[in-house]
Enzyme design. Structure first.
Site, short mmCIF file in Angstrom:
data_model
loop_
_atom_site.label_atom_id
_atom_site.label_comp_id
_atom_site.label_asym_id
_atom_site.label_seq_id
_atom_site.Cartn_x
_atom_site.Cartn_y
_atom_site.Cartn_z
CE1 TYR A 74 -3.79 2.57 0.82
CE2 TYR A 74 -2.00 3.50 1.93
CZ TYR A 74 -2.91 3.70 1.81
OH TYR A 74 -3.92 5.39 1.13
CD GLU A 93 -6.06 4.30 -0.88
OE1 GLU A 93 -6.03 4.23 -0.17
OE2 GLU A 93 -6.44 4.24 -2.13
#
Ligand code: GDP
Ligand code: MN
Length: 388
Positions: A102, A190
């Site tokens: 992530y 993101e």
């Protein structure tokens, strides 16, 4: 703020050199099959909606040939995912995955710094990781003046306990992602998951990008993103008619001239116990066409139980507005009664025009002040229990 779909986010990433899989966007089964051909099999067919957890909802499917692409695209197009209807799929070449990470950059407004979050636990909701294993997320504040050099990126990768063979690739992408975030004027950039492939390459498998609306003037190229923004029926109609409209959940429809007055109108409706159904600023040119268009847009909203027209005449003179309202009313069969407060330049003439039009009192009520008009609109919207 402009939220991009995954495929748009990936196109944005690609401008900054971030590796993404080749693919194409499709609105029909035929287009999906053509996009798959271009991308090369096997492919993944991915629902384009702005919510996470698409995989679990059946919105992400692997396909090995054209038949499978057609089956999956047919199922996914039109699907409802958490209240979002799937209008498009993104079809990209499928990746082999060794590990999922992530990575994101956001603005920490309180600290007035940028914030990197990096974790070896990707492919799941970062909120879940934050709850169950907060130590697994590396958080690093970045002073915008200092920027984000590669050495810092590498240290973050080490701190996040990424395997040695992923560190170079991840560090390089972090630098590119920071570039995208800052030069690209994002509020959020993101990648989840950021994947490590068996061959050692690192790659963005998903993209979540929010653009900072205040920077739109610097980015004429953002136009193309706006065209695919998800608008509800009311917002679509308003946009067509060039009105400043934002749909809300209440029952009092609002029309005001000037953004400031529209905001105060929302506030005063709240103060007297009501809830606005929308924000609609008709701006300076409140002529009959604009007023009829505004009434038409509000009329499309099934929740509207009363309509509060709040006009302060300045450049827009009171009698112009009044003519607009009368003419607008003659063109649109309204679902709810109108309460009007008209003040400012030539308000007296305006009120006379409305009076002379002889519109029945159950359809149109005028009130001298904003507060009284708001009370009346809310009383009507709340029905008999409104304590009238
Ligand atoms: P989200 O769940 O809506 O955020 O959708 P993502 O794009 O993040 O995909 C969810 C999951 O689907 C990923 O974490 C992967 O496990 C899987 N997935 C997506 N694309 C591929 C692919 O190309 N190959 C493989 N093997 N899995 C994929
Ligand atoms: Mn994802």
């Amino acid at each position: 703020m402009l939220d991009l779909f995954e495929y748009q986010g990936k196109q944005y990433f690609a401008r900054f050199g971030i590796p993404v899989s080749p693919g194409g966007v499709a609105c029909t089964v035929d287009e999906a099959a053509a996009a798959a051909e271009q991308a090369g099999y096997p492919v993944v067919v991915k629902a384009q909606v702005q919510v996470g957890g698409r995989g679990k909802a059946g919105g992400i499917k692997l396909a090995n040939d054209a038949g499978e692409v057609r089956t999956h695209a047919g199922n996914i197009l039109g699907m409802d995912i958490k209240g979002h209807r799937v209008e498009r799929v993104w079809v990209e070449h499928a990746s082999d995955i060794d590990e999922e990470y992530y990575a994101s950059f956001t603005l920490d407004r309180a600290a007035k710094q940028h914030l990197l979050m990096l974790s070896a636990q990707g492919g799941v909701d970062i909120e879940d990781v934050a709850r169950t294993d907060p130590a697994a997320i590396v958080k690093l504040h970045i002073d915008p003046v200092d920027g984000f050099p590669e050495a810092t990126a590498r240290r973050a990768a080490v701190d996040a306990k990424l395997p040695a063979r992923a560190q170079d690739g991840v560090a390089a992408i972090l630098v590119q992602l920071y570039d995208c975030f800052t030069k690209g004027d994002c509020d959020l950039a993101e990648i989840n998951p950021l994947i490590l492939k068996p061959d050692g390459q690192v790659h963005a498998l998903d993209a979540k990008v929010s653009l900072d609306g205040n920077a739109a003037f610097r980015h004429p190229e953002w136009e193309e993103f706006g065209e695919t923004e998800v608008l509800d029926e009311r917002e679509r109609l308003a946009k067509e008619k060039d009105l400043q409209y934002i749909g809300l959940d209440g029952s009092v429809g609002i029309i005001a001239n000037g953004a400031g007055l529209a905001m105060s109108t929302l506030d005063v409706v709240n103060q007297v116990g009501g809830a606005a159904a929308n924000f609609l600023d008709i701006g300076g040119g409140a002529n009959a066409d604009v007023m009829a268009a505004a009434l038409d847009v509000i009329n499309h909203d099934e929740n509207v139980r009363s309509i509060f027209v709040n006009i302060f005449g300045g450049i827009t003179r009171g009698e112009e507005v009044a003519k607009g309202i009368v003419e607008g009313l003659s063109r649109v069969e309204l679902r709810a009664p109108i309460v009007i407060r008209l003040d400012g330049t030539n308000a007296e003439e305006g009120r006379q025009i409305i009076l002379d039009a002889g519109i029945p009192a159950d359809k149109l009520i005028t009130k001298p002040t904003m507060l009284e008009a708001a009370r009346e609109a809310v009383r009507l919207a709340n029905g008999s229990e409104g304590g009238g």
